[in-house]
Design an enzyme around this catalytic site. Structure first.
Site, PDB file in Angstrom:
ATOM      1  N   THR A   1       0.826  -1.206   0.000  1.00 42.22           N
ATOM      2  CA  THR A   1       0.000   0.000   0.000  1.00 42.22           C
ATOM      3  C   THR A   1       0.860   1.255   0.000  1.00 42.22           C
ATOM      4  OG1 THR A   1      -1.831  -1.102   1.068  1.00 42.22           O
ATOM      5  CG2 THR A   1      -1.733   1.262   1.354  1.00 42.22           C
TER       6      THR A   1
ATOM      7  N   SER B   1       1.239  -7.480  -0.891  1.00 41.51           N
ATOM      8  CA  SER B   1       1.932  -8.521  -0.121  1.00 41.51           C
ATOM      9  C   SER B   1       1.062  -9.724   0.216  1.00 41.51           C
ATOM     10  CB  SER B   1       2.570  -7.935   1.140  1.00 41.51           C
ATOM     11  OG  SER B   1       1.643  -7.766   2.178  1.00 41.51           O
TER      12      SER B   1
ATOM     13  N   THR C   1       1.628  -4.269   4.294  1.00 40.68           N
ATOM     14  CA  THR C   1       1.450  -4.588   5.718  1.00 40.68           C
ATOM     15  C   THR C   1       0.966  -6.028   5.943  1.00 40.68           C
ATOM     16  OG1 THR C   1      -0.848  -3.795   5.695  1.00 40.68           O
ATOM     17  CG2 THR C   1       0.857  -2.198   6.323  1.00 40.68           C
TER      18      THR C   1
HETATM   19  C1  SIN Z   1      -0.239  -5.206   1.050  1.00 42.50           C
HETATM   20  O1  SIN Z   1      -0.034  -5.853   2.065  1.00 42.50           O
HETATM   21  O2  SIN Z   1       0.549  -5.199   0.074  1.00 42.50           O
HETATM   22  C2  SIN Z   1      -1.499  -4.406   0.895  1.00 42.50           C
HETATM   23  C3  SIN Z   1      -1.995  -3.893   2.180  1.00 42.50           C
HETATM   24  C4  SIN Z   1      -1.091  -2.939   2.874  1.00 42.50           C
HETATM   25  O3  SIN Z   1       0.080  -2.742   2.536  1.00 42.50           O
HETATM   26  O4  SIN Z   1      -1.581  -2.348   3.862  1.00 42.50           O
END
Ligand code: SIN
Length: 320
Positions: A16, A65, A98
């Site tokens: 994100t 992710s 995340t």
């Molecule tokens: C991810 O994990 O790539 C998408 C969600 C985020 O980073 O909060």
């Protein structure tokens, strides 16, 4: 001649923090992993200066992710190892989504000799948000990567520094989405200064516990199953028939498992599948009892990180 370690290397993997939305007020309807790492860094005022004007960026992957893959982990670990061995490198920052950050952090903790800081950071809001959290997280991550004495694999988000062992995503929306559970955070970043609650990981705790060599597509297959009301052993039987190598069970309470699921896990274990028991409770650890038929993971890692540990254990066993 001794070379002063100056360089901060930023490795981009997506998430994100590199996400974009059509509407600046939209914090959930975005697409992750759109902005390149160099562009991300350029957009943060003062970041290059905070990194001593010696920052280099490298795009390792560009993924949401939730779609993290072992091959990306392998590539990331190899680039981290190369940079850690470079006397000119002071520390590494990794931009990451995340959602599986804690798994990547634990993987790197197990495979790297992180005698310098390896700092994962992220964001809950996309880069295009009215008030994105990524820029501050990047500044804080660089503050950790340049802090005197810093070492080990850590995560930095919302002003808090978490150890790789403890860090867990605990909230699907809040900017302060991570927690270190019973262990508590390693420290905080306040106006560019790191305040530690505990010391950096001890040097002896940094030694890699196993490499991540070989074709990642053929690494051992380790799956997670959940013990819940009315659980059955059907999933385990199917996984066994499908050639699974390891199973981690997210068990109830202190590692108790529904009797039907337990019977299937014992069948799998008897057939040569490695089984580890964790608790689905978010805090604490499983306290092993004498005579347990299934091996408990007693460090409080939780199911996702235990999957990583077991994967590397099985990989090491293949090489032995
Ligand atoms: C991810 O994990 O790539 C998408 C969600 C985020 O980073 O909060």
């Amino acid at each position: 001649m001794q070379v002063a370690a100056q360089k901060i290397v930023v490795l981009g993997t997506g998430g994100t923090i590199a996400g974009t939305a059509g509407d600046a007020s939209d914090n959930i309807g975005y697409t992750a992993a759109q902005v390149g790492v160099e562009q991300l860094l350029e957009a943060v005022p003062g970041l290059a200066k905070a990194a001593g004007d010696a920052m280099v960026a490298e795009q390792i992957a560009q993924v949401d992710s939730k779609d993290m893959e072992h091959a990306i982990w392998q590539r990331l670990a190899a680039r981290c190892a190369a940079h850690l061995a470079d006397p000119q490198v002071r520390g590494i920052v990794i931009t990451h989504g995340t959602d599986t950050l804690e798994e990547t952090a634990w993987f790197l903790r197990l495979v790297l000799d992180a005698h310098k800081p390896v700092v994962l950071t992220c964001a809950m809001r996309p880069a295009t948000a009215l008030a994105p959290d990524g820029p501050q997280n990047l500044l804080d991550a660089v503050a950790v990567a340049t802090a005197a004495g810093a070492r080990g694999v850590v995560a930095v988000a919302a002003g808090t520094v978490h150890g790789a062992h403890q860090v867990r995503k605990v909230h699907p929306y809040r900017v302060d989405a991570f927690d270190s559970g019973d262990g508590g955070p390693l420290g905080w970043v306040e106006e560019g200064a790191v305040r530690l609650a505990r010391d950096w990981p001890a040097p002896e705790a940094l030694h890699p516990q196993g490499g991540a060599a070989g074709d990642a597509a053929h690494w051992p297959r380790v799956e997670i199953v959940l013990s819940h009301a009315a659980a059955s052993g059907r999933m385990v039987d199917l996984l066994l028939a499908d050639g699974v190598d390891g199973l981690v069970v997210a068990a109830t309470g202190n590692g108790t498992v529904h009797q039907a699921l337990e019977a299937a896990l014992l069948r799998a274990q008897a057939a040569g599948v490695a089984v580890r028991v964790t608790s689905r409770c978010p805090l604490g650890r499983v306290l092993p009892r004498p005579g347990d038929a299934l091996q408990a993971e007693a460090e409080g890692l939780g199911a996702m990180k235990t999957r990583v540990s077991l994967l590397l254990e099985l990989l090491a066993a293949r090489r032995a």
